[in-house]
Design an enzyme around this catalytic site. Structure first.
Site, mmCIF file in Angstrom:
data_model
loop_
_atom_site.group_PDB
_atom_site.id
_atom_site.type_symbol
_atom_site.label_atom_id
_atom_site.label_comp_id
_atom_site.label_asym_id
_atom_site.label_seq_id
_atom_site.Cartn_x
_atom_site.Cartn_y
_atom_site.Cartn_z
ATOM 1 N N GLU A 1 0.863 -1.196 0.000
ATOM 2 C CA GLU A 1 0.000 0.000 0.000
ATOM 3 C C GLU A 1 0.895 1.240 0.000
ATOM 4 O O GLU A 1 2.054 1.186 0.447
ATOM 5 C CB GLU A 1 -0.902 -0.050 1.247
ATOM 6 C CG GLU A 1 -1.921 1.037 1.468
ATOM 7 C CD GLU A 1 -2.800 1.377 0.278
ATOM 8 O OE1 GLU A 1 -2.438 2.363 -0.383
ATOM 9 O OE2 GLU A 1 -3.802 0.715 0.013
ATOM 10 N N ASP B 1 -9.122 1.636 -7.279
ATOM 11 C CA ASP B 1 -9.650 2.920 -7.773
ATOM 12 C C ASP B 1 -10.192 2.702 -9.191
ATOM 13 O O ASP B 1 -9.479 2.196 -10.045
ATOM 14 C CB ASP B 1 -8.526 3.961 -7.798
ATOM 15 C CG ASP B 1 -7.896 4.127 -6.419
ATOM 16 O OD1 ASP B 1 -8.529 4.726 -5.544
ATOM 17 O OD2 ASP B 1 -6.774 3.604 -6.210
ATOM 18 N N LYS C 1 -13.258 8.280 -15.447
ATOM 19 C CA LYS C 1 -13.220 9.130 -16.653
ATOM 20 C C LYS C 1 -12.381 8.445 -17.733
ATOM 21 O O LYS C 1 -11.315 7.903 -17.430
ATOM 22 C CB LYS C 1 -12.581 10.485 -16.325
ATOM 23 C CG LYS C 1 -13.459 11.323 -15.432
ATOM 24 C CD LYS C 1 -12.869 12.686 -15.192
ATOM 25 C CE LYS C 1 -13.772 13.452 -14.252
ATOM 26 N NZ LYS C 1 -13.068 14.379 -13.398
ATOM 27 N N ASP D 1 -16.980 -2.659 -7.353
ATOM 28 C CA ASP D 1 -18.398 -2.273 -7.275
ATOM 29 C C ASP D 1 -18.743 -1.319 -8.419
ATOM 30 O O ASP D 1 -19.787 -0.677 -8.387
ATOM 31 C CB ASP D 1 -18.709 -1.618 -5.917
ATOM 32 C CG ASP D 1 -17.909 -0.349 -5.695
ATOM 33 O OD1 ASP D 1 -16.710 -0.332 -6.054
ATOM 34 O OD2 ASP D 1 -18.463 0.643 -5.180
ATOM 35 N N GLU E 1 -16.018 -1.724 -0.329
ATOM 36 C CA GLU E 1 -17.178 -2.515 -0.740
ATOM 37 C C GLU E 1 -18.421 -2.053 0.033
ATOM 38 O O GLU E 1 -19.492 -1.863 -0.547
ATOM 39 C CB GLU E 1 -16.898 -3.988 -0.442
ATOM 40 C CG GLU E 1 -18.029 -4.924 -0.777
ATOM 41 C CD GLU E 1 -17.606 -6.388 -0.634
ATOM 42 O OE1 GLU E 1 -16.602 -6.664 0.057
ATOM 43 O OE2 GLU E 1 -18.279 -7.241 -1.217
HETATM 44 C C1 LIG Z 1 -10.214 2.375 -3.542
HETATM 45 S S1 LIG Z 1 -9.021 1.890 -2.378
HETATM 46 C C2 LIG Z 1 -9.581 0.241 -1.890
HETATM 47 C C3 LIG Z 1 -8.981 -0.186 -0.577
HETATM 48 C C4 LIG Z 1 -9.389 -1.587 -0.097
HETATM 49 N N1 LIG Z 1 -8.921 -2.609 -0.995
HETATM 50 C C5 LIG Z 1 -10.874 -1.696 0.135
HETATM 51 O O1 LIG Z 1 -11.540 -2.443 -0.634
HETATM 52 O O2 LIG Z 1 -11.375 -1.079 1.077
HETATM 53 C C6 LIG Z 1 -7.631 1.500 -3.415
HETATM 54 C C7 LIG Z 1 -6.314 1.490 -2.667
HETATM 55 O O3 LIG Z 1 -5.306 0.995 -3.536
HETATM 56 C C8 LIG Z 1 -4.104 1.704 -3.288
HETATM 57 N N2 LIG Z 1 -3.276 1.585 -4.498
HETATM 58 C C9 LIG Z 1 -3.608 1.951 -5.757
HETATM 59 N N3 LIG Z 1 -2.613 1.662 -6.605
HETATM 60 C C10 LIG Z 1 -1.617 1.085 -5.869
HETATM 61 C C11 LIG Z 1 -0.332 0.595 -6.189
HETATM 62 N N4 LIG Z 1 0.146 0.618 -7.456
HETATM 63 N N5 LIG Z 1 0.432 0.100 -5.184
HETATM 64 C C12 LIG Z 1 -0.031 0.078 -3.904
HETATM 65 N N6 LIG Z 1 -1.251 0.530 -3.553
HETATM 66 C C13 LIG Z 1 -2.037 1.037 -4.523
HETATM 67 C C14 LIG Z 1 -4.566 3.104 -2.966
HETATM 68 O O4 LIG Z 1 -3.607 3.816 -2.195
HETATM 69 C C15 LIG Z 1 -5.850 2.844 -2.172
HETATM 70 O O5 LIG Z 1 -5.605 2.780 -0.782
#
Ligand SMILES: C[S@@+](CC[C@H](N)C(=O)[O-])C[C@H]1O[C@@H](n2cnc3c(N)ncnc32)[C@H](O)[C@@H]1O
Length: 240
Positions: free
Chosen positions: A83, A133, A137, A169, A209
Site C-alpha cells: 500500500e 480505484d 473518466k 463495485d 465494498e
Molecule cells: C479504492 S481503495 C480500496 C482499498 C481496499 N482494498 C478496500 O476495498 O477497502 C484502493 C487502494 O489501492 C491503493 N493503491 C492503488 N494503486 C496502488 C499501487 N500501485 N500500489 C499500492 N497501492 C495502490 C490506494 O492507495 C488505495 O488505498
C-alpha cells in the site's frame, strides 16, 4: 527510449495525506518494525516468513481491516500487503500488532514497481485486488490497475494454478476487468467464460465494498487461474 532506461509506469494511485489518529501513531511507533519489510527484500515465503506456506499478496489494502481478518482466519497461509497510503499502513500496523499476527508482512510503495523488481517468478499463490480505484473518466482509464501489461506481470509472479482474484463495485470496471483478463494469455476464468464469480467465503467485506453497497452499487468478483507461466524476462533485484 534506450534499453537502459527504466520503464516509467503510469501511477494507479494518488497519494493523499491526512493526520494520523492516536492508534495509527501507536501503530507506527510500537508495531511497524514487526511487520514492515525493507525495500529490496526478496518477496517469497521463505525469505519473509521462514516457511513455505502459500503466499497471498494484496495490492492496495486501503485501511487493511479485511486483510487483517483474512490473515487471522488463515494461519496456514502467509499474507503480504502492499500500500502507499500512510494512514492505512499505520492502521494495519496497529491492528496486526494488537492481534500479534505472525503470518502478515507489509510493504510500502507502488506494488507494481516492487513486485516487478523483487518477487521471484512463481512465488505467489494468490493475488488479491479488492475495489481498486475505478478511474471512471475515459481519459484516466490508463491509470486502471487491471490492464494487459499488469495481467502479464501478475501471471509471471503467480505459480501455475495460482489465482488472481479481483473485485469491484463499478459495473463498467467489472466488464473492463472481464475483457482484459479473458484476452490475457495463460489464464482460465474459474467462473466459466464471460462469467463473474460468486464472492468466495474467504473474502470478508472490505471498507470500499461497504461504501459501494451503501451507494446502491452491485459487487462483481473475478477469479482467474494461471494455466501456463510467462518467462521471467525482467531481472529481479533481490536481497535475501
Ligand atoms: C479504492 S481503495 C480500496 C482499498 C481496499 N482494498 C478496500 O476495498 O477497502 C484502493 C487502494 O489501492 C491503493 N493503491 C492503488 N494503486 C496502488 C499501487 N500501485 N500500489 C499500492 N497501492 C495502490 C490506494 O492507495 C488505495 O488505498
Amino acid at each position: 527510449m534506450t534499453l537502459d532506461q527504466p520503464l516509467r509506469r503510469i501511477q494507479t494511485f494518488v497519494r493523499r495525506s491526512s493526520p494520523l489518529t492516536s492508534s495509527q501513531r501507536q501503530g507506527m511507533e510500537e508495531y511497524a518494525e514487526l511487520f514492515r519489510i525493507l525495500p529490496g527484500t526478496c518477496l517469497d515465503s521463505i525469505t519473509l516468513f521462514n516457511n513455505n506456506h502459500p503466499l497471498t499478496v494484496e495490492i492496495g489494502f486501503g485501511m487493511g481491516q479485511s486483510l487483517v481478518a483474512m490473515a487471522a482466519s488463515a494461519p496456514e497461509r502467509n499474507f503480504l500487503g502492499i500500500e502507499v497510503h500512510e494512514p492505512g499502513l499505520a492502521q494495519i500496523f496497529f491492528d496486526a500488532g494488537e492481534r500479534q499476527l505472525a503470518n502478515l508482512k507489509i510493504l510500502e510503495g507502488d506494488a507494481l514497481e516492487l513486485l516487478s523488481s523483487y518477487a521471484p517468478a512463481g512465488s505467489v499463490d494468490r493475488f488479491q485486488l479488492y475495489f481498486p480505484d475505478p478511474w471512471p473518466k475515459k481519459r484516466h482509464h490508463k491509470r486502471r490497475l487491471v490492464s494487459a501489461e499488469n495481467a502479464e506481470l501478475i501471471r509471471r509472479k503467480l505459480r501455475i494454478g495460482g489465482i488472481f482474484h479481483m473485485a469491484t463495485d463499478w459495473e463498467d470496471y467489472a466488464h473492463w476487468m472481464l475483457e482484459v483478463m479473458s484476452s490475457a494469455q495463460g489464464y482460465r476464468n474459474l467462473a466459466g467464460e464471460g462469467q463473474f464469480h460468486p464472492r468466495p467465503d474467504y473474502r470478508p467485506l472490505t471498507k470500499f465494498e461497504q461504501r459501494g453497497l451503501r451507494d446502491g452499487h452491485g459487487i462483481w468478483d473475478l477469479l482467474f487461474e494461471t494455466t501456463s507461466p510467462l518467462p521471467n524476462s525482467h531481472p529481479t533485484l533481490i536481497r535475501r
